[in-house]
Design a protein around this motif. Structure first.
Motif, PDB file in Angstrom:
ATOM      1  N   UNK A 150       2.808   1.113 -34.898  1.00 41.72           N
ATOM      2  CA  UNK A 150       2.564   0.909 -33.673  1.00 41.72           C
ATOM      3  C   UNK A 150       2.568   2.336 -32.921  1.00 41.72           C
ATOM      4  N   UNK A 151       2.038   1.892 -31.755  1.00 38.39           N
ATOM      5  CA  UNK A 151       2.598   3.026 -31.198  1.00 38.39           C
ATOM      6  C   UNK A 151       3.319   3.675 -29.885  1.00 38.39           C
ATOM      7  N   UNK A 152       4.579   4.122 -30.477  1.00 39.94           N
ATOM      8  CA  UNK A 152       5.237   4.716 -29.480  1.00 39.94           C
ATOM      9  C   UNK A 152       5.464   5.363 -28.688  1.00 39.94           C
ATOM     10  N   UNK A 153       5.973   5.565 -27.310  1.00 35.04           N
ATOM     11  CA  UNK A 153       5.857   6.808 -26.037  1.00 35.04           C
ATOM     12  C   UNK A 153       7.136   7.457 -26.270  1.00 35.04           C
ATOM     13  N   UNK A 154       7.100   8.427 -26.452  1.00 34.60           N
ATOM     14  CA  UNK A 154       7.317   9.491 -27.073  1.00 34.60           C
ATOM     15  C   UNK A 154       7.446  10.935 -25.787  1.00 34.60           C
ATOM     16  N   UNK A 155       8.559  12.022 -25.087  1.00 34.61           N
ATOM     17  CA  UNK A 155       8.589  12.707 -24.582  1.00 34.61           C
ATOM     18  C   UNK A 155       7.537  13.614 -25.334  1.00 34.61           C
ATOM     19  N   UNK A 156       7.276  14.639 -23.804  1.00 38.07           N
ATOM     20  CA  UNK A 156       6.253  15.480 -24.308  1.00 38.07           C
ATOM     21  C   UNK A 156       7.043  17.157 -24.602  1.00 38.07           C
ATOM     22  N   UNK A 157       7.925  17.191 -24.223  1.00 33.22           N
ATOM     23  CA  UNK A 157       8.967  18.710 -24.938  1.00 33.22           C
ATOM     24  C   UNK A 157       9.138  18.955 -23.806  1.00 33.22           C
ATOM     25  N   UNK A 158       9.134  20.177 -24.262  1.00 36.67           N
ATOM     26  CA  UNK A 158       9.296  21.238 -22.975  1.00 36.67           C
ATOM     27  C   UNK A 158       8.195  21.261 -21.857  1.00 36.67           C
ATOM     28  N   UNK A 159       8.310  21.061 -20.309  1.00 38.18           N
ATOM     29  CA  UNK A 159       7.068  21.026 -19.148  1.00 38.18           C
ATOM     30  C   UNK A 159       7.275  22.177 -18.293  1.00 38.18           C
ATOM     31  N   UNK A 160       6.061  23.122 -18.257  1.00 37.88           N
ATOM     32  CA  UNK A 160       6.726  24.138 -17.154  1.00 37.88           C
ATOM     33  C   UNK A 160       5.738  24.138 -15.863  1.00 37.88           C
ATOM     34  N   UNK A 161       6.688  24.023 -14.791  1.00 36.09           N
ATOM     35  CA  UNK A 161       5.902  22.976 -13.737  1.00 36.09           C
ATOM     36  C   UNK A 161       5.349  24.972 -13.309  1.00 36.09           C
ATOM     37  N   UNK A 162       4.296  25.370 -12.699  1.00 35.28           N
ATOM     38  CA  UNK A 162       3.974  26.287 -11.872  1.00 35.28           C
ATOM     39  C   UNK A 162       3.447  25.772 -10.268  1.00 35.28           C
ATOM     40  N   UNK A 163       4.709  25.969  -9.432  1.00 33.82           N
ATOM     41  CA  UNK A 163       3.715  25.142  -7.945  1.00 33.82           C
ATOM     42  C   UNK A 163       4.086  26.588  -6.878  1.00 33.82           C
TER      43      UNK A 163
END
Length: 414
Positions: A107-120
Protein backbone atom coordinates in the motif's frame (compact mmCIF):
# COMPACT_ATOMS: atom_id res chain seq x y z
CA UNK A 1 23.53 30.16 15.11
CA UNK A 2 19.78 30.68 15.55
CA UNK A 3 18.69 28.80 12.44
CA UNK A 4 20.79 25.70 13.18
CA UNK A 5 19.55 25.51 16.77
CA UNK A 6 15.92 25.90 15.74
CA UNK A 7 16.26 23.45 12.87
CA UNK A 8 17.61 20.81 15.25
CA UNK A 9 14.66 21.41 17.60
CA UNK A 10 12.27 21.16 14.65
CA UNK A 11 13.83 17.87 13.54
CA UNK A 12 13.28 16.40 16.99
CA UNK A 13 9.69 17.69 17.03
CA UNK A 14 8.99 16.30 13.55
CA UNK A 15 9.46 12.71 14.78
CA UNK A 16 6.73 13.26 17.36
CA UNK A 17 4.51 15.18 14.94
CA UNK A 18 4.48 12.27 12.50
CA UNK A 19 2.64 10.02 14.96
CA UNK A 20 0.51 12.67 16.67
CA UNK A 21 -3.18 11.90 17.01
CA UNK A 22 -5.49 13.96 14.78
CA UNK A 23 -7.55 15.04 17.80
CA UNK A 24 -4.49 16.70 19.35
CA UNK A 25 -3.76 18.55 16.13
CA UNK A 26 -7.33 19.75 15.82
CA UNK A 27 -7.40 20.86 19.45
CA UNK A 28 -4.20 22.83 18.85
CA UNK A 29 -5.68 24.53 15.81
CA UNK A 30 -8.72 25.50 17.88
CA UNK A 31 -6.50 26.92 20.63
CA UNK A 32 -4.45 28.81 18.05
CA UNK A 33 -7.56 30.30 16.47
CA UNK A 34 -8.88 31.46 19.83
CA UNK A 35 -5.49 32.89 20.78
CA UNK A 36 -5.34 35.07 17.65
CA UNK A 37 -8.63 36.69 18.61
CA UNK A 38 -7.71 37.02 22.28
CA UNK A 39 -4.32 38.55 21.49
CA UNK A 40 -5.57 40.74 18.64
CA UNK A 41 -4.57 44.05 20.33
CA UNK A 42 -0.99 42.78 20.78
CA UNK A 43 -0.80 41.68 17.14
CA UNK A 44 -2.27 44.93 15.80
CA UNK A 45 0.15 46.99 17.88
CA UNK A 46 3.10 45.04 16.49
CA UNK A 47 1.75 45.37 12.95
CA UNK A 48 1.33 49.11 13.39
CA UNK A 49 5.09 49.40 13.98
CA UNK A 50 5.81 47.53 10.74
CA UNK A 51 3.37 49.63 8.70
CA UNK A 52 4.74 52.91 10.06
CA UNK A 53 8.27 51.82 9.21
CA UNK A 54 7.19 50.84 5.69
CA UNK A 55 5.52 54.22 5.19
CA UNK A 56 8.70 55.99 6.31
CA UNK A 57 10.57 54.07 3.61
CA UNK A 58 7.98 55.16 0.98
CA UNK A 59 7.14 51.57 0.10
CA UNK A 60 4.38 51.51 -2.54
CA UNK A 61 0.80 51.31 -1.37
CA UNK A 62 0.07 47.87 -2.81
CA UNK A 63 2.91 46.34 -0.79
CA UNK A 64 1.85 48.14 2.37
CA UNK A 65 -1.60 46.66 1.82
CA UNK A 66 -0.05 43.19 1.87
CA UNK A 67 1.67 44.06 5.13
CA UNK A 68 -1.21 45.71 6.93
CA UNK A 69 -3.43 43.82 9.37
CA UNK A 70 -6.78 44.85 10.77
CA UNK A 71 -9.45 43.11 12.84
CA UNK A 72 -11.06 41.64 9.75
CA UNK A 73 -7.81 40.11 8.48
CA UNK A 74 -6.92 38.65 11.86
CA UNK A 75 -10.41 37.20 12.14
CA UNK A 76 -9.88 35.67 8.68
CA UNK A 77 -6.60 34.13 9.89
CA UNK A 78 -8.41 32.64 12.90
CA UNK A 79 -11.21 31.36 10.69
CA UNK A 80 -8.64 29.78 8.36
CA UNK A 81 -7.18 27.78 11.25
CA UNK A 82 -10.62 26.49 12.20
CA UNK A 83 -11.27 25.53 8.59
CA UNK A 84 -8.00 23.60 8.52
CA UNK A 85 -9.01 21.72 11.67
CA UNK A 86 -12.26 20.68 9.96
CA UNK A 87 -10.43 19.22 6.94
CA UNK A 88 -9.72 15.48 6.71
CA UNK A 89 -6.24 14.61 7.97
CA UNK A 90 -4.28 13.02 5.11
CA UNK A 91 -1.61 11.53 7.38
CA UNK A 92 -1.88 7.75 7.64
CA UNK A 93 -4.30 7.37 4.75
CA UNK A 94 -3.54 4.36 2.57
CA UNK A 95 -4.49 5.57 -0.89
CA UNK A 96 -3.82 2.36 -2.78
CA UNK A 97 -3.56 -1.27 -1.70
CA UNK A 98 -2.95 -4.31 -3.87
CA UNK A 99 -2.09 -7.94 -3.35
CA UNK A 100 0.74 -9.74 -5.09
CA UNK A 101 0.58 -13.42 -6.18
CA UNK A 102 2.89 -14.33 -3.28
CA UNK A 103 0.36 -12.92 -0.80
CA UNK A 104 2.19 -9.65 0.01
CA UNK A 105 -0.15 -6.70 0.44
CA UNK A 106 1.43 -3.43 -0.72
CA UNK A 107 0.00 0.00 0.00
CA UNK A 108 0.87 3.70 -0.36
CA UNK A 109 0.51 5.56 2.92
CA UNK A 110 0.43 9.36 3.26
CA UNK A 111 3.13 10.63 5.65
CA UNK A 112 4.46 14.07 6.63
CA UNK A 113 7.42 15.53 4.76
CA UNK A 114 9.18 16.32 8.06
CA UNK A 115 10.62 19.79 8.61
CA UNK A 116 9.41 22.47 6.22
CA UNK A 117 11.08 25.86 5.94
CA UNK A 118 8.93 28.74 4.71
CA UNK A 119 10.76 31.83 3.43
CA UNK A 120 8.32 34.65 2.70
CA UNK A 121 7.86 38.39 2.31
CA UNK A 122 5.48 41.06 3.59
CA UNK A 123 2.24 39.20 4.28
CA UNK A 124 2.08 38.32 8.01
CA UNK A 125 -1.03 36.19 7.49
CA UNK A 126 1.32 33.62 5.90
CA UNK A 127 2.67 33.01 9.42
CA UNK A 128 -0.69 31.66 10.57
CA UNK A 129 -1.52 29.84 7.33
CA UNK A 130 1.84 28.09 7.20
CA UNK A 131 1.84 27.13 10.87
CA UNK A 132 -1.70 25.74 10.65
CA UNK A 133 -1.22 23.74 7.47
CA UNK A 134 2.13 22.31 8.52
CA UNK A 135 0.73 21.34 11.91
CA UNK A 136 -2.34 19.56 10.49
CA UNK A 137 -0.21 17.70 7.93
CA UNK A 138 2.10 16.48 10.70
CA UNK A 139 5.12 18.62 9.83
CA UNK A 140 7.33 20.86 11.94
CA UNK A 141 7.77 24.32 10.44
CA UNK A 142 10.50 26.95 10.50
CA UNK A 143 9.23 30.36 9.44
CA UNK A 144 11.43 33.10 8.05
CA UNK A 145 9.45 36.20 7.13
CA UNK A 146 10.70 39.45 5.68
CA UNK A 147 12.29 42.15 7.81
CA UNK A 148 9.44 44.51 6.92
CA UNK A 149 6.98 42.35 8.89
CA UNK A 150 9.28 41.21 11.70
CA UNK A 151 7.26 42.71 14.58
CA UNK A 152 4.01 41.27 13.24
CA UNK A 153 5.55 37.85 12.64
CA UNK A 154 7.10 37.65 16.10
CA UNK A 155 3.77 38.53 17.71
CA UNK A 156 1.75 36.08 15.61
CA UNK A 157 4.19 33.16 15.84
CA UNK A 158 4.62 33.51 19.60
CA UNK A 159 0.85 33.52 20.10
CA UNK A 160 0.39 30.48 17.85
CA UNK A 161 3.28 28.46 19.28
CA UNK A 162 2.22 29.02 22.89
CA UNK A 163 -1.35 27.96 22.13
CA UNK A 164 -0.23 24.90 20.16
CA UNK A 165 2.15 23.70 22.87
CA UNK A 166 -0.56 24.08 25.50
CA UNK A 167 -2.71 21.72 23.43
CA UNK A 168 -0.03 19.03 23.31
CA UNK A 169 1.99 19.86 20.18
CA UNK A 170 5.69 19.09 20.77
CA UNK A 171 7.84 22.13 21.42
CA UNK A 172 9.90 23.11 18.40
CA UNK A 173 7.15 22.29 15.93
CA UNK A 174 6.41 25.99 15.24
CA UNK A 175 9.38 28.36 15.18
CA UNK A 176 10.22 31.74 13.66
CA UNK A 177 13.71 32.91 12.71
CA UNK A 178 13.81 36.32 14.35
CA UNK A 179 17.23 37.34 13.06
CA UNK A 180 16.60 39.42 9.91
CA UNK A 181 20.18 39.08 8.66
CA UNK A 182 20.14 37.56 5.17
CA UNK A 183 22.93 35.23 6.19
CA UNK A 184 20.39 33.35 8.28
CA UNK A 185 18.45 32.59 5.11
CA UNK A 186 21.61 31.42 3.36
CA UNK A 187 22.38 29.07 6.24
CA UNK A 188 18.79 27.86 6.30
CA UNK A 189 18.97 26.87 2.64
CA UNK A 190 22.01 24.63 3.29
CA UNK A 191 20.62 22.60 6.21
CA UNK A 192 20.23 19.29 4.41
CA UNK A 193 19.44 16.61 6.94
CA UNK A 194 17.66 19.03 9.25
CA UNK A 195 15.24 20.71 6.84
CA UNK A 196 13.48 18.49 4.32
CA UNK A 197 11.81 21.08 2.08
CA UNK A 198 11.88 24.85 1.54
CA UNK A 199 8.95 26.78 0.12
CA UNK A 200 9.62 30.40 -0.85
CA UNK A 201 6.68 32.81 -1.02
CA UNK A 202 7.26 36.25 -2.44
CA UNK A 203 8.46 38.11 -5.49
CA UNK A 204 10.50 36.84 -8.40
CA UNK A 205 13.81 37.96 -6.88
CA UNK A 206 13.27 36.02 -3.66
CA UNK A 207 12.11 32.87 -5.42
CA UNK A 208 14.98 32.98 -7.94
CA UNK A 209 17.50 33.41 -5.12
CA UNK A 210 16.14 30.43 -3.17
CA UNK A 211 16.01 28.18 -6.24
CA UNK A 212 19.57 29.05 -7.24
CA UNK A 213 21.16 28.86 -3.79
CA UNK A 214 19.31 26.19 -1.82
CA UNK A 215 20.76 22.71 -1.47
CA UNK A 216 17.58 21.70 0.35
CA UNK A 217 14.79 20.68 -2.09
CA UNK A 218 12.57 23.64 -3.11
CA UNK A 219 9.01 23.98 -4.37
CA UNK A 220 8.77 27.01 -6.64
CA UNK A 221 5.78 29.22 -5.85
CA UNK A 222 4.12 32.47 -6.38
CA UNK A 223 5.37 34.58 -9.29
CA UNK A 224 2.22 35.42 -11.19
CA UNK A 225 2.42 37.12 -14.57
CA UNK A 226 -1.25 36.26 -15.15
CA UNK A 227 -3.22 36.83 -18.37
CA UNK A 228 -6.82 37.29 -19.44
CA UNK A 229 -7.75 36.81 -23.11
CA UNK A 230 -10.99 38.44 -24.26
CA UNK A 231 -12.20 36.47 -27.27
CA UNK A 232 -14.33 37.97 -30.03
CA UNK A 233 -17.44 36.16 -28.73
CA UNK A 234 -17.03 37.39 -25.15
CA UNK A 235 -19.85 39.07 -23.27
CA UNK A 236 -18.19 42.45 -22.93
CA UNK A 237 -19.85 43.57 -19.69
CA UNK A 238 -18.78 40.31 -18.07
CA UNK A 239 -15.28 40.68 -19.50
CA UNK A 240 -14.96 44.18 -18.08
CA UNK A 241 -16.17 43.08 -14.63
CA UNK A 242 -13.74 40.16 -14.58
CA UNK A 243 -10.77 42.29 -15.64
CA UNK A 244 -11.57 44.98 -13.08
CA UNK A 245 -11.87 42.38 -10.33
CA UNK A 246 -8.68 40.60 -11.36
CA UNK A 247 -6.67 43.84 -11.44
CA UNK A 248 -8.19 46.12 -8.82
CA UNK A 249 -9.51 44.04 -5.92
CA UNK A 250 -6.00 43.30 -4.56
CA UNK A 251 -3.34 44.31 -7.09
CA UNK A 252 -0.44 43.27 -4.86
CA UNK A 253 -1.14 39.52 -4.94
CA UNK A 254 0.21 36.82 -7.25
CA UNK A 255 -3.16 35.93 -8.82
CA UNK A 256 -3.94 39.49 -9.95
CA UNK A 257 -4.02 39.90 -13.73
CA UNK A 258 -1.03 41.72 -15.26
CA UNK A 259 -1.76 41.49 -19.01
CA UNK A 260 -5.04 41.55 -20.92
CA UNK A 261 -5.13 40.27 -24.51
CA UNK A 262 -8.04 41.44 -26.67
CA UNK A 263 -9.23 39.99 -29.97
CA UNK A 264 -8.87 42.56 -32.75
CA UNK A 265 -12.51 42.13 -33.83
CA UNK A 266 -13.81 43.69 -30.61
CA UNK A 267 -10.95 46.02 -29.72
CA UNK A 268 -12.42 49.27 -31.07
CA UNK A 269 -15.74 48.74 -29.35
CA UNK A 270 -14.40 47.36 -26.07
CA UNK A 271 -11.13 49.12 -25.33
CA UNK A 272 -12.38 52.70 -24.77
CA UNK A 273 -14.91 51.59 -22.15
CA UNK A 274 -12.44 49.25 -20.48
CA UNK A 275 -9.67 51.86 -20.34
CA UNK A 276 -12.03 54.54 -19.05
CA UNK A 277 -13.24 52.27 -16.25
CA UNK A 278 -9.76 51.14 -15.27
CA UNK A 279 -8.38 54.69 -15.34
CA UNK A 280 -11.21 55.90 -13.10
CA UNK A 281 -10.14 53.25 -10.59
CA UNK A 282 -6.53 54.43 -10.58
CA UNK A 283 -5.09 51.86 -12.97
CA UNK A 284 -2.29 52.91 -15.31
CA UNK A 285 -2.84 51.18 -18.67
CA UNK A 286 0.14 50.40 -20.88
CA UNK A 287 -0.89 49.31 -24.34
CA UNK A 288 0.50 48.00 -27.61
CA UNK A 289 0.56 50.27 -30.65
CA UNK A 290 -2.95 49.24 -31.70
CA UNK A 291 -4.26 49.88 -28.20
CA UNK A 292 -2.64 53.30 -28.23
CA UNK A 293 -4.19 54.11 -31.61
CA UNK A 294 -7.64 53.31 -30.22
CA UNK A 295 -6.97 54.97 -26.84
CA UNK A 296 -4.28 57.63 -27.36
CA UNK A 297 -4.10 58.53 -23.67
CA UNK A 298 -2.61 55.19 -22.63
CA UNK A 299 1.12 54.78 -22.18
CA UNK A 300 2.83 52.70 -24.87
CA UNK A 301 3.94 49.29 -23.58
CA UNK A 302 7.52 48.10 -23.90
CA UNK A 303 8.81 44.56 -24.27
CA UNK A 304 9.56 44.58 -20.55
CA UNK A 305 5.91 45.24 -19.73
CA UNK A 306 4.79 41.92 -21.18
CA UNK A 307 7.14 40.07 -18.81
CA UNK A 308 6.43 42.09 -15.66
CA UNK A 309 4.53 41.05 -12.56
CA UNK A 310 3.57 44.56 -11.46
CA UNK A 311 1.85 43.78 -8.15
CA UNK A 312 0.43 47.28 -8.56
CA UNK A 313 -2.34 49.22 -10.27
CA UNK A 314 -0.68 48.86 -13.68
CA UNK A 315 -2.04 46.75 -16.54
CA UNK A 316 -0.52 45.83 -19.89
CA UNK A 317 -2.99 45.50 -22.81
CA UNK A 318 -2.36 43.97 -26.22
CA UNK A 319 -4.63 43.54 -29.22
CA UNK A 320 -4.12 40.13 -30.85
CA UNK A 321 -5.12 38.61 -34.18
CA UNK A 322 -6.87 35.55 -32.74
CA UNK A 323 -6.71 32.89 -30.04
CA UNK A 324 -3.53 31.44 -31.54
CA UNK A 325 -1.64 34.72 -31.11
CA UNK A 326 -3.01 34.95 -27.56
CA UNK A 327 -1.74 31.44 -26.82
CA UNK A 328 1.67 32.25 -28.31
CA UNK A 329 1.93 35.39 -26.16
CA UNK A 330 0.96 33.50 -23.00
CA UNK A 331 3.44 30.72 -23.75
CA UNK A 332 6.23 33.27 -24.15
CA UNK A 333 5.57 35.47 -21.12
CA UNK A 334 3.51 33.48 -18.61
CA UNK A 335 5.05 32.33 -15.34
CA UNK A 336 2.72 29.33 -15.29
CA UNK A 337 0.43 30.67 -12.59
CA UNK A 338 -3.13 31.57 -13.74
CA UNK A 339 -4.69 32.47 -17.10
CA UNK A 340 -8.29 33.06 -18.15
CA UNK A 341 -10.28 33.22 -21.39
CA UNK A 342 -13.51 35.17 -21.68
CA UNK A 343 -15.52 33.57 -24.47
CA UNK A 344 -18.87 32.12 -25.53
CA UNK A 345 -17.17 29.83 -28.06
CA UNK A 346 -16.98 26.27 -26.71
CA UNK A 347 -14.20 25.19 -29.06
CA UNK A 348 -12.03 28.16 -28.13
CA UNK A 349 -12.67 27.55 -24.44
CA UNK A 350 -11.57 23.92 -24.78
CA UNK A 351 -8.56 24.88 -26.87
CA UNK A 352 -7.49 27.39 -24.23
CA UNK A 353 -7.93 24.91 -21.37
CA UNK A 354 -5.84 22.28 -23.15
CA UNK A 355 -3.15 24.50 -24.66
CA UNK A 356 -2.30 26.83 -21.77
CA UNK A 357 0.42 25.28 -19.60
CA UNK A 358 -0.32 26.96 -16.27
CA UNK A 359 -1.28 25.74 -12.81
CA UNK A 360 -4.80 27.21 -13.04
CA UNK A 361 -6.68 27.86 -16.28
CA UNK A 362 -10.09 29.56 -16.26
CA UNK A 363 -13.04 30.07 -18.56
CA UNK A 364 -15.17 33.16 -17.87
CA UNK A 365 -13.85 33.79 -14.36
CA UNK A 366 -11.34 36.00 -12.57
CA UNK A 367 -7.80 34.77 -11.94
CA UNK A 368 -8.25 35.93 -8.34
CA UNK A 369 -9.80 32.57 -7.48
CA UNK A 370 -6.43 30.77 -7.54
CA UNK A 371 -6.37 30.39 -3.82
CA UNK A 372 -6.48 27.44 -1.45
CA UNK A 373 -9.50 28.77 0.41
CA UNK A 374 -11.43 29.45 -2.79
CA UNK A 375 -10.61 25.94 -4.05
CA UNK A 376 -11.95 24.42 -0.84
CA UNK A 377 -8.55 23.39 0.55
CA UNK A 378 -8.66 25.68 3.57
CA UNK A 379 -5.67 28.03 3.92
CA UNK A 380 -2.83 27.39 1.49
CA UNK A 381 0.92 27.29 1.85
CA UNK A 382 1.41 28.89 -1.57
CA UNK A 383 0.70 28.48 -5.28
CA UNK A 384 3.12 26.06 -6.89
CA UNK A 385 4.03 26.97 -10.47
CA UNK A 386 6.09 23.85 -11.06
CA UNK A 387 4.92 20.48 -12.29
CA UNK A 388 6.57 17.96 -9.99
CA UNK A 389 4.96 16.82 -6.71
CA UNK A 390 2.62 19.80 -6.29
CA UNK A 391 0.98 22.26 -8.69
CA UNK A 392 -1.41 25.12 -8.01
CA UNK A 393 -2.73 25.90 -4.50
CA UNK A 394 -0.90 23.72 -2.00
CA UNK A 395 -3.15 22.38 0.73
CA UNK A 396 -2.72 19.59 3.25
CA UNK A 397 -2.15 16.73 0.83
CA UNK A 398 0.59 18.65 -0.98
CA UNK A 399 2.45 18.96 2.34
CA UNK A 400 2.71 15.19 2.63
CA UNK A 401 4.57 12.53 0.73
CA UNK A 402 4.05 8.79 0.79
CA UNK A 403 5.78 5.60 1.74
CA UNK A 404 5.07 2.04 0.77
CA UNK A 405 3.82 -0.23 3.51
CA UNK A 406 4.09 -3.97 2.91
CA UNK A 407 2.16 -6.54 4.92
CA UNK A 408 3.40 -10.10 4.82
CA UNK A 409 2.92 -13.47 6.44
CA UNK A 410 6.46 -14.84 6.29
CA UNK A 411 7.24 -14.37 2.59
CA UNK A 412 10.86 -14.58 1.47
CA UNK A 413 12.22 -13.77 -1.98
CA UNK A 414 13.41 -16.71 -4.04
Amino acid sequence: MEVEVKAARAKAAARKMAILDEDVKNLALSYMSDALIKEMPKILEANKKDVLEAEKKNIKASLIDRLRLDEKRIEAMAKGLREISALPDPVGNIEEMWKRPNGLQIGKMRVPIGVIGIIYESRPNVTADAAGLCLKSGNAVILRGGSDAINSNIAISSVLAKAAYEAGIPEGAIQLIENTDREEVNRMMKLNGLIDLIIPRGGATLIKSVIENSTVPVIETGVGNCHIFVDETAKLDMAKDIIVNAKVQRPGVCNAVETVLIHKAIAKGFLPTLVETLTSLGVEVRGCKTTKQICPAVKEATEEDWATEYLDLILAVKVVEDINEALDHIEKYSTGHSESIITEDYENAMTFLKAVDSAAVYVNASTRFTDGGEFGFGAEIGISTQKIHARGPMGLKELTTYKYVILGSGQIRK
